[in-house]
Design a protein around this motif. Structure first.
Motif, PDB file in Angstrom:
ATOM      1  N   ALA A  68      -1.576  -1.827   3.165  1.00 58.71           N
ATOM      2  CA  ALA A  68      -1.672  -1.431   2.055  1.00 58.71           C
ATOM      3  C   ALA A  68      -0.236  -1.586   1.140  1.00 58.71           C
ATOM      4  CB  ALA A  68      -1.615   0.353   2.214  1.00 58.71           C
ATOM      5  N   GLY A  69       1.036  -1.620   1.678  1.00 52.85           N
ATOM      6  CA  GLY A  69       2.147  -2.115   1.036  1.00 52.85           C
ATOM      7  C   GLY A  69       1.899  -3.306   0.617  1.00 52.85           C
ATOM      8  N   ARG A  70       1.622  -4.347   1.471  1.00 52.92           N
ATOM      9  CA  ARG A  70       1.580  -5.694   0.820  1.00 52.92           C
ATOM     10  C   ARG A  70       0.242  -5.768  -0.469  1.00 52.92           C
ATOM     11  NH1 ARG A  70       1.043  -7.111   6.207  1.00 52.92           N
ATOM     12  NH2 ARG A  70      -1.104  -7.757   5.974  1.00 52.92           N
ATOM     13  N   GLY A  71      -0.737  -5.078  -0.327  1.00 51.45           N
ATOM     14  CA  GLY A  71      -1.609  -5.337  -1.173  1.00 51.45           C
ATOM     15  C   GLY A  71      -1.268  -4.546  -2.430  1.00 51.45           C
ATOM     16  N   ASP A  87       4.525  13.583   0.314  1.00 48.52           N
ATOM     17  CA  ASP A  87       4.511  12.450   1.149  1.00 48.52           C
ATOM     18  C   ASP A  87       3.271  12.137   1.075  1.00 48.52           C
ATOM     19  OD1 ASP A  87       4.671  10.911   3.370  1.00 48.52           O
ATOM     20  OD2 ASP A  87       6.160  11.967   4.618  1.00 48.52           O
ATOM     21  N   ILE A  88       2.029  12.599   1.564  1.00 54.39           N
ATOM     22  CA  ILE A  88       0.861  12.218   1.713  1.00 54.39           C
ATOM     23  C   ILE A  88       0.341  11.738   0.284  1.00 54.39           C
ATOM     24  CG2 ILE A  88      -1.559  12.863   2.176  1.00 54.39           C
ATOM     25  CD1 ILE A  88       0.116  12.775   4.706  1.00 54.39           C
ATOM     26  N   GLU A  89       0.532  12.445  -0.782  1.00 53.69           N
ATOM     27  CA  GLU A  89       0.113  12.077  -2.079  1.00 53.69           C
ATOM     28  C   GLU A  89       0.762  10.711  -2.330  1.00 53.69           C
ATOM     29  OE1 GLU A  89       0.330  13.540  -6.634  1.00 53.69           O
ATOM     30  OE2 GLU A  89       1.184  14.702  -5.034  1.00 53.69           O
ATOM     31  N   PHE A  90       2.103  10.294  -1.968  1.00 48.20           N
ATOM     32  CA  PHE A  90       2.636   9.026  -2.096  1.00 48.20           C
ATOM     33  C   PHE A  90       2.112   8.070  -1.385  1.00 48.20           C
ATOM     34  CE2 PHE A  90       5.874   5.971  -0.684  1.00 48.20           C
ATOM     35  CZ  PHE A  90       6.665   5.784  -1.893  1.00 48.20           C
ATOM     36  N   HIS A  91       1.517   8.331  -0.332  1.00 47.55           N
ATOM     37  CA  HIS A  91       0.905   7.175   0.364  1.00 47.55           C
ATOM     38  C   HIS A  91      -0.515   6.890   0.021  1.00 47.55           C
ATOM     39  CE1 HIS A  91       4.104   6.202   3.352  1.00 47.55           C
ATOM     40  NE2 HIS A  91       4.177   7.490   3.356  1.00 47.55           N
ATOM     41  N   ASP A  92      -1.118   8.194  -0.745  1.00 44.10           N
ATOM     42  CA  ASP A  92      -2.344   7.730  -1.104  1.00 44.10           C
ATOM     43  C   ASP A  92      -2.375   7.034  -2.206  1.00 44.10           C
ATOM     44  OD1 ASP A  92      -3.790   9.860   0.367  1.00 44.10           O
ATOM     45  OD2 ASP A  92      -3.611  11.605  -0.737  1.00 44.10           O
ATOM     46  N   ALA A  93      -1.560   7.261  -3.113  1.00 46.07           N
ATOM     47  CA  ALA A  93      -1.117   6.434  -4.354  1.00 46.07           C
ATOM     48  C   ALA A  93      -1.159   4.820  -4.079  1.00 46.07           C
ATOM     49  CB  ALA A  93       0.197   6.726  -5.400  1.00 46.07           C
ATOM     50  N   ASN A 102      -8.154  -2.244  -2.029  1.00 45.89           N
ATOM     51  CA  ASN A 102      -9.193  -2.723  -0.819  1.00 45.89           C
ATOM     52  C   ASN A 102      -9.903  -1.527  -0.369  1.00 45.89           C
ATOM     53  OD1 ASN A 102     -10.310  -3.054   1.719  1.00 45.89           O
ATOM     54  ND2 ASN A 102      -8.737  -4.916   1.854  1.00 45.89           N
ATOM     55  N   ARG A 103     -11.079  -1.596  -0.547  1.00 49.86           N
ATOM     56  CA  ARG A 103     -12.104  -0.218  -0.632  1.00 49.86           C
ATOM     57  C   ARG A 103     -12.234   0.109   0.814  1.00 49.86           C
ATOM     58  NH1 ARG A 103     -17.387   0.235   0.540  1.00 49.86           N
ATOM     59  NH2 ARG A 103     -17.875  -1.985   0.034  1.00 49.86           N
ATOM     60  N   ARG A 159       7.341  -4.875   6.729  1.00 54.65           N
ATOM     61  CA  ARG A 159       8.128  -4.542   8.057  1.00 54.65           C
ATOM     62  C   ARG A 159       8.617  -3.214   7.695  1.00 54.65           C
ATOM     63  NH1 ARG A 159      12.914  -3.188   8.738  1.00 54.65           N
ATOM     64  NH2 ARG A 159      13.549  -3.476   6.563  1.00 54.65           N
ATOM     65  N   PHE A 160       8.959  -2.718   6.491  1.00 62.22           N
ATOM     66  CA  PHE A 160       9.587  -1.537   6.455  1.00 62.22           C
ATOM     67  C   PHE A 160       8.366  -0.228   6.455  1.00 62.22           C
ATOM     68  CE2 PHE A 160      11.231   2.511   4.217  1.00 62.22           C
ATOM     69  CZ  PHE A 160      12.663   2.587   4.859  1.00 62.22           C
ATOM     70  N   ALA A 161       7.256  -0.635   5.862  1.00 56.31           N
ATOM     71  CA  ALA A 161       6.171   0.192   5.951  1.00 56.31           C
ATOM     72  C   ALA A 161       5.800   0.425   7.301  1.00 56.31           C
ATOM     73  CB  ALA A 161       4.988  -0.371   5.185  1.00 56.31           C
ATOM     74  N   GLU A 162       5.589  -0.468   8.093  1.00 57.34           N
ATOM     75  CA  GLU A 162       5.273  -0.055   9.543  1.00 57.34           C
ATOM     76  C   GLU A 162       6.441   0.567  10.493  1.00 57.34           C
ATOM     77  OE1 GLU A 162       4.480  -4.090  11.235  1.00 57.34           O
ATOM     78  OE2 GLU A 162       2.374  -4.231  10.124  1.00 57.34           O
TER      79      GLU A 162
END
Length: 231
Positions: free
Chosen positions: A101-104, A138-144, A151-152, A205-208
């Motif tokens: 997700a971060g890369r995309g 936090d969850i809303e941040f990652h949802d965005a 990527n559906r 790297r950081f996302a993981e």
């Protein structure tokens, strides 16, 4: 009657009763009305929500697809347990998804929106707000980020584990909220900075690592909790 006070659940409205039942039961699980491992009885839920057992059954099926509850023949339905193995599996899957997700999301996500969510975390933290309010942001941040990745199937994969992640993070907070509060703002601000810089390898790297560090904390907490109850 269940050990847990199911009268705390809000009443369902008459539109989309199965989905509404799923939403309200999910809300109750995440709100701690039904702790991990607790039974969910159709008759009691139907009476509390003022809907049919069929609507409750369909709602529980939605939550089972999300991985938040489990059903077994002749054993009924229960909220998932939170074991070390469960944590390993959920957080390992999430780490892989977060990297993708971060890369995309590089060059696609609205950094002002993400920054605003982090600022909101910082304000609530400074005001002494409950940690579950920080977790909602936090969850809303990652949802965005997942939505922005475009990527559906990745978004569907996130939705398949999202409720479990939410429950596990709430457990992490319950067992030791100080650690979560100490890192939540800085870690999410760093994600925004890396997305802005556009280095795909560093974002990945950081996302993981963001997920793996949460997993390590939760595993240590679960281990300590097990020792406390057994000792």
């Amino acid at each position: 009657m269940s050990t847990f006070d199911i009268m705390e659940l809000r009443k369902a409205d008459r539109r989309g009763l199965a989905d509404t039942a799923a939403d309200l039961i999910r809300e109750a699980i995440l709100g701690g009305v039904f702790p991990p491992g607790s039974p969910l009885r159709e008759v009691e839920l139907a009476a509390s929500l003022d809907v049919s057992r069929g609507s409750v059954r369909e709602g529980l099926a939605v939550l089972e697809r999300e991985g938040l509850v489990r059903s077994a023949w002749h054993r009924g339905t229960k909220v998932i347990d939170l074991t070390a193995r469960d944590a390993e599996e959920v957080y390992s899957v999430r780490a892989a998804l977060e990297g993708l997700a971060g890369r995309g999301a590089i060059g696609r996500v609205d950094l002002d929106v993400l920054g605003g969510l982090v600022d909101g975390m910082a304000r609530r933290l400074a005001a002494g707000a409950p940690s579950d309010e920080l977790l909602a942001l936090d969850i809303e941040f990652h949802d965005a980020i997942y939505r922005a990745a475009g990527n559906r199937r990745l978004l569907e994969a996130w939705h398949a584990v999202r409720s479990q992640v939410h429950l596990f993070q709430l457990t992490r907070i319950r067992l030791g909220h100080h650690d979560y509060r100490a890192v939540v703002v800085d870690e999410h601000r760093e994600i925004v900075r890396l997305l802005d810089a556009g280095d795909a390898a560093e974002v990945t790297r950081f996302a993981e690592e963001h997920v793996h560090s949460a997993k390590r904390v939760l595993l240590a907490q679960l281990d300590g909790s097990t020792r406390d109850t057994s000792g």
